[in-house]
Each structure stands twice: as structure tokens, then as C-alpha cells.
Scaffold this active site. Structure first.
Site, mmCIF file in Angstrom:
data_model
loop_
_atom_site.group_PDB
_atom_site.id
_atom_site.type_symbol
_atom_site.label_atom_id
_atom_site.label_comp_id
_atom_site.label_asym_id
_atom_site.label_seq_id
_atom_site.Cartn_x
_atom_site.Cartn_y
_atom_site.Cartn_z
ATOM 1 N N PRO A 183 5.320 49.408 -0.857
ATOM 2 C CA PRO A 183 5.052 51.011 -0.774
ATOM 3 C C PRO A 183 4.934 51.430 0.676
ATOM 4 C CG PRO A 183 4.000 49.831 -2.525
ATOM 5 C CD PRO A 183 4.283 48.960 -1.679
ATOM 6 N N CYS A 184 5.742 52.675 1.008
ATOM 7 C CA CYS A 184 5.437 53.146 2.252
ATOM 8 C C CYS A 184 4.835 54.488 2.484
ATOM 9 C CB CYS A 184 6.965 53.349 2.628
ATOM 10 S SG CYS A 184 8.045 54.570 1.689
ATOM 11 N N GLN A 185 4.520 55.111 1.323
ATOM 12 C CA GLN A 185 3.821 56.429 1.461
ATOM 13 C C GLN A 185 2.723 56.442 2.451
ATOM 14 O OE1 GLN A 185 4.540 54.934 -1.393
ATOM 15 N NE2 GLN A 185 6.175 56.335 -2.201
#
Length: 435
Positions: A183-185
Site C-alpha cells: 500500500p502506497c497511500q
């Protein structure tokens, strides 16, 4: 003698693509009177593997290698039916963690096809059930699980295998290649609240822990460029852990437009291998392509009818319809500040491309899940008075038409397409790791 004659025939069809590193292992030639492009991949042992692409119209016999590469890639993107699966060839066993709808596996799959190998996805893990269902429809993994990977790979690096890990890995067998996009958020430059310090950033380290337990031969990890600025240094810690396991590791930022993606997207990539020294920069340089434009990707979609969500734009507000009309009536790509909402007027915004129109002759700017709204980026179609459709966004992400989306709704479709990494990058990296 036959092999050398075949290679000579292949390499003389058109001038070779060369750079400071050497001759590109991927070369092209014409067949069937110019109505087919043959892709030839040179293996490290000197053998050649060939696949073909049918073209809607013939290509001239004097076409350059870059022109043939353009034709082959466009044929791949516009193909309506997936290629027939190989029934022979070496089996490549893959695991895809944080898989999303499967774009890293898609590039890996095409690389295996180009090399005459068969891809078997032994395990795919994705928390989002809708994305996992799309993944399953396209790759038929032996195991596809919608779960938080941290609950199954829960041990600390360097520590003995936990009970949960032993159960999770049971029956997995050999892993040739591990791919994943954690996940890159929490790393995104668009996230101004938890950026650099989001606890989910630690999920990046689960890639290293899985590698410690399953011992894959090769690893590809992708993320947003800002991941290297994470306050807990997840990238640096992951690289150090992989090196201590005996992997040769490299990392860098990849500009997608340099390898033929019609979009100015940039991603951070880590590649690790136990069988070869690997330079991402040198590998990508071998497959460099001339810049491709929005028009190159969308030229055949101008007359597509809006019969489904996939080919329908989002409905614009009355105010945004007026803004789109203004762009076209004044032949502009950027909306004047005085016509923007109050929050995006002069001095009140930092994203200049918001409310903008794509340039037909240049690569698109980064496609996000907000591509259906002109208020979230430069997403107005260059020639149509509307924002781009999911189909057009997918093309700009280098996602082929034969990818199966099922009956996915508009919101989920936008998230899957906008959050994807263009599969071209995993295609190129996997070619170099596996050829």
C-alpha cells in the site's frame, strides 16, 4: 547451422535498437506481407524465442525497429482476446503480494509468454475483495486470498517462523519470482496528513519477511517515488534485509514514458535476485522506446460507443461542462485561474494540471483514480468534450483490452485502474531476470 541462420534472418529485418549498454534483446521483424509483427527475444544462451502480433493494417518493409515496437505494443494493447496459454515450456512459479487487480502479474505473464515459459501463480494476496476477484478471473491462481498479509506473515525479520507463517506457507512449494506493490497511500505526495509516518508503510517490510521464509529466486517491489522518504526507512531496511539473505539488490526511480508507456508516471522499484547481478537502469536502457503520446494510445477509440461503464465517461457537473466547453472553444489545455473554483484560483492551488485537457501529441500526466473528474487532474479528453473513460485510462496505463474486468462498478474500476502500476515495467524487468 539452423540456429545461426535463424538469428541472422531475424536481426537483418530492420536496424537494431542499440544504446550505450548494447543491443536490445527484444527485436522485431515483419511477417505475412506486413500484417504481422514478430517479436524475437534473445536468451542469454543465444537461443531466440518468437511471438507474433496481428496488425489491422500492413506496416511498410522499411519500418525501423522503434516503429515495429510501436506496432507490436499497440497490437498487444488493442487485442480483444487474451493470447492462448502455453502448454509447453519451463514453468515459472510466482507469488503476488498486495496484488491489486494484477498489473505486476500481467507484465510477468507477457514476459513469460515472450520467453516461451509458462506462468503459474501459486499465491495471490489482496485485501480488497473486488480487486482479488478481477485478479482471479485473469490469472487463476492456485490460491487467491483476500486478507491482511500482516496477519499471516506476522514474524519479525531474522526470527524463527511463527505458527501463522507455517500455516500460511504450507504446500506453497518453490517460488521462482515474488512481486508486490505494498500500500502506497501513506507515501503519496497527495497525502498531506499521514505522509511519511503512516503505520501501513511498515507493510513494505512484509515483502522481505516473505522472501526470508519462501526464498524466491527473484523479487520485484514497486511503489510511489516518495516511499524512500518514509520516516521509518522501510525501503532501506528492506534492501538491507534482502542483502543479508544473499540477494543482489538494486533500486531506482523508473520513468514509465522511457519504456513506452504513454504516460509521465514515475515509480520506485526494488529488484533482488539470487542468481544474477542486476542493474535496473541498465536493464531499462536496453528496452528504451521513443516517447509515445496520448494519441498513439487512444487513436482507435475515438468512435467507440458508450455501451458500458468501461466505455462511458463520468457525468460532469453543469459548471464543469462549461469549463470543458471553454477549453475547446479557446483551444486551450489549461483552464484560466478565474474560471476555476475558489479553492483552485491563483495562489490557492499547487496542481497546475487540475481542470486541464490532455495533449494529443504528448504522454499523459499521471493517471489516478480520479481520472473521471476534471477537478482531480488533467483528465479532459484531447478531442472530446468530456473526461476520459475507464477504457481510455486503462490504455494510458498500458493495460490491454483483453484484460477481464467483469461487471466491476465505476468506483471500483477507477480505483483499480488508477492505483495500478503499468505492466510494461514488470514485463521488462521480468524479461531480464528470466531470459
Amino acid at each position: 547451422m539452423k540456429k545461426s541462420a535463424k538469428k541472422k534472418d531475424v536481426l537483418l529485418h530492420a536496424p537494431l535498437i542499440e544504446d550505450s549498454i548494447g543491443v536490445c534483446p527484444e527485436q522485431f521483424s515483419l511477417r505475412n506481407g506486413g500484417f504481422e509483427v514478430a517479436r524475437h527475444i534473445r536468451l542469454r544462451n543465444g537461443d531466440i524465442r518468437t511471438t507474433t502480433f496481428s496488425l489491422p493494417k500492413a506496416v511498410g518493409t522499411n519500418a525501423s525497429q522503434n516503429a515495429l515496437a510501436d506496432a507490436a505494443d499497440f497490437a498487444y494493447l488493442s487485442r480483444k482476446k487474451p493470447p492462448a496459454p502455453l502448454t509447453t515450456g519451463l514453468l515459472v512459479r510466482a507469488v503476488d503480494l498486495f496484488s491489486g487487480c494484477g498489473m505486476m502479474s500481467l507484465g510477468l505473464s507477457e514476459a513469460c509468454r515472450a520467453l516461451g515459459k509458462r506462468l503459474q501463480v501459486s499465491l495471490a494476496v489482496e485485501l480488497n475483495q473486488a480487486a482479488l476477484e478481477v485478479y482471479k478471473a485473469n490469472f487463476n491462481p492456485a490460491r487467491g486470498e483476500a486478507k491482511d498479509i500482516a496477519a499471516s506473515i506476522d514474524g519479525a525479520l531474522g526470527r524463527p517462523k511463527t505458527r501463522a507463517e507455517a500455516n500460511f506457507l504450507k504446500g506453497l512449494g518453490k517460488v521462482d519470482i515474488l512481486v508486490g506493490g505494498p500500500p502506497c497511500q501513506g507515501h503519496s505526495d497527495l497525502n498531506n496528513h499521514t505522509r511519511r509516518a503512516d503505520p501501513k508503510n511498515e507493510l513494505y517490510l512484509r515483502m522481505a519477511r516473505f522472501a526470508e521464509l519462501a526464498n524466491p529466486s527473484h523479487i520485484i517491489i514497486e511503489n510511489v517515488p516518495a516511499v524512500v522518504h518514509d520516516k521509518s526507512k522501510v525501503v532501506q531496511r528492506t534492501i538491507l534485509a534482502l542483502e543479508e539473505m544473499g540477494y543482489d539488490v538494486d533500486s531506482c526511480l523508473v520513468e514509465m514514458k522511457k519504456i513506452g508507456v504513454p504516460q509521465g508516471r514515475r515509480r520506485h522499484v526494488v529488484v533482488a535476485s539470487k542468481s544474477r547481478a542486476f542493474s535496473i537502469t541498465e536493464s531499462l536502457a536496453l528496452y528504451a522506446r521513443t516517447q509515445r503520446s496520448v494519441g498513439w494510445a487512444l487513436k482507435d477509440l475515438l468512435k467507440v460507443e458508450a455501451k458500458s461503464v468501461f466505455d462511458s465517461p463520468s457525468v460532469a457537473t453543469i459548471a464543469n461542462e462549461a469549463r470543458i466547453d471553454y477549453l475547446f472553444e479557446n483551444d486551450l489545455l489549461d483552464l484560466p485561474d478565474e474560471l476555476r473554483p475558489a479553492c483552485h484560483k491563483a495562489g490557492g492551488h499547487s496542481y497546475k494540471s487540475v481542470y486541464g485537457r490532455l495533449d494529443w501529441n504528448l504522454p499523459a500526466q499521471t493517471i489516478t483514480s480520479g481520472f473521471g473528474s476534471m477537478g482531480q487532474g488533467r483528465f479532459v479528453h484531447p478531442k472530446k468534450r468530456r473526461t476520459i473513460t475507464p477504457h481510455e485510462a486503462a490504455r494510458l496505463q498500458f493495460i490491454p483490452d483483453h484484460f477481464k474486468w467483469g461487471d466491476t462498478g465505476r468506483t471500483a474500476l477507477a480505483e483499480m485502474i488508477g492505483n495500478a502500476v503499468p505492466p510494461k515495467v514488470s514485463y521488462v524487468l521480468a524479461l531480464e531476470l528470466l531470459r
